[in-house]
Design a protein around this motif. Sequence first.
Motif, PDB file in Angstrom:
ATOM      1  N   TYR A  95       0.588  -1.019   0.350  1.00  0.00           N
ATOM      2  CA  TYR A  95       0.190   0.249  -0.087  1.00  0.00           C
ATOM      3  C   TYR A  95       1.191   1.533   0.095  1.00  0.00           C
ATOM      4  O   TYR A  95       1.460   0.911   0.546  1.00  0.00           O
TER       5      TYR A  95
ATOM      6  N   THR B 172       1.431   4.643   1.842  1.00  0.00           N
ATOM      7  CA  THR B 172       0.705   4.898   2.998  1.00  0.00           C
ATOM      8  C   THR B 172       0.907   6.703   2.529  1.00  0.00           C
ATOM      9  O   THR B 172       2.103   7.690   2.348  1.00  0.00           O
TER      10      THR B 172
ATOM     11  N   ILE C 200      -3.710   4.198   4.192  1.00  0.00           N
ATOM     12  CA  ILE C 200      -3.321   3.881   3.267  1.00  0.00           C
ATOM     13  C   ILE C 200      -4.747   3.603   1.529  1.00  0.00           C
ATOM     14  O   ILE C 200      -5.616   4.344   2.208  1.00  0.00           O
TER      15      ILE C 200
ATOM     16  N   ASN D 165      -4.516   1.811  -2.367  1.00  0.00           N
ATOM     17  CA  ASN D 165      -3.977   1.127  -3.525  1.00  0.00           C
ATOM     18  C   ASN D 165      -4.735   1.805  -4.762  1.00  0.00           C
ATOM     19  O   ASN D 165      -4.990   0.887  -5.778  1.00  0.00           O
TER      20      ASN D 165
ATOM     21  N   ASP E 151      -9.341   2.813  -4.005  1.00  0.00           N
ATOM     22  CA  ASP E 151      -9.678   2.137  -2.564  1.00  0.00           C
ATOM     23  C   ASP E 151      -9.927   2.968  -1.147  1.00  0.00           C
ATOM     24  O   ASP E 151      -8.717   4.229  -1.608  1.00  0.00           O
TER      25      ASP E 151
END
Length: 327
Positions: free
Chosen positions: A213, A215, A231, A233, A237
């Motif tokens: 991921y 961050t 996080i 992705n 997301d």
Amino acid sequence: MLIDSFQRTIDYMRVSVTKQCNFRCQYCMPDTPDDFIDKTALPLPKMLTFIKLAIDNGIKKIRITGGEPLLRTDLCEFIGGIYAYAPHIELTLTTNAFLLEKYAQGLKDAGVNRINISLDSLKSERIKHISKRDALPQILRGIHKANELKLGIKLNMVPLKSVNEDEIVDMLEFAKTHHFGVRFIEFMENIHAKDTLKGLRANEILAHINTKYTTTLLKKECFGPAKLYTIGNGSNDKAFAFGIISPHEDDFCQSCNRIRLTSDGVICPCLYYQESVNLREAILQEDTKALQSLLEKAIKNKPEKNQWEQNMNPSLLSTRAFYYTGG
């Protein structure tokens, strides 16, 4: 209002109700005999008298800890007494969740808002290795029971090198899937832990998460010990926040608003600082004048920062057990 010598407002108290625990975790009390009993724990009705005084002085949040607090059979009645006195207080509990399935409803009825659960692995054999108890199925039942009751849940994981560090992403995803909070806590060196243990620092924890991921540092919790990250992705997301608690970093103590009361009646102004103030006799005597004076003394004695360092001399490791202070 309680204000220490460094102009920090102290409005959060962690209350350990017992040193006793049904686990023997490697980083806490691995060599404590299984038949250990906390013979010095105060009667909870006596402790309640002091807690009411602390609330009158501006304490707004109380966390019940241990040891394992659910070993106190009168715990829900005690928490209910706090709630009845001050319904506005934020009441939380830290537990290993082994007994949570049994007590979750009673805790909710007593006024608990949120439960922090120590969970260092999602694998049965690793839980058994870390805690010396074959406990994962019962822990998970407790977590899901609390979730069914709509209690707020936050998971606490201590990542350890060559023990559970490969589960950091798994724990993050478990929390995300179930809409739990999650905090990764740096291992805090102390003489009671297994001397072979090595923890991960914040940058190492992030490195594991960054393998999957992206961050982003969000902020440091307001009046809390954790730095928060999100996080993501990809644009589709949904953002999910997690925290890392890093007592070794210089800014850990700047906004500290906490004191700790031990089960035998000692106020520890700082988790990793040996100085403390003993209230035991005043609590047993319910001497409110003495309790007021001792509380003010503890706040005055609160140090600017803890004594953790990145590379600590073994002779400086804390001699105070975390099952004594309540973490």
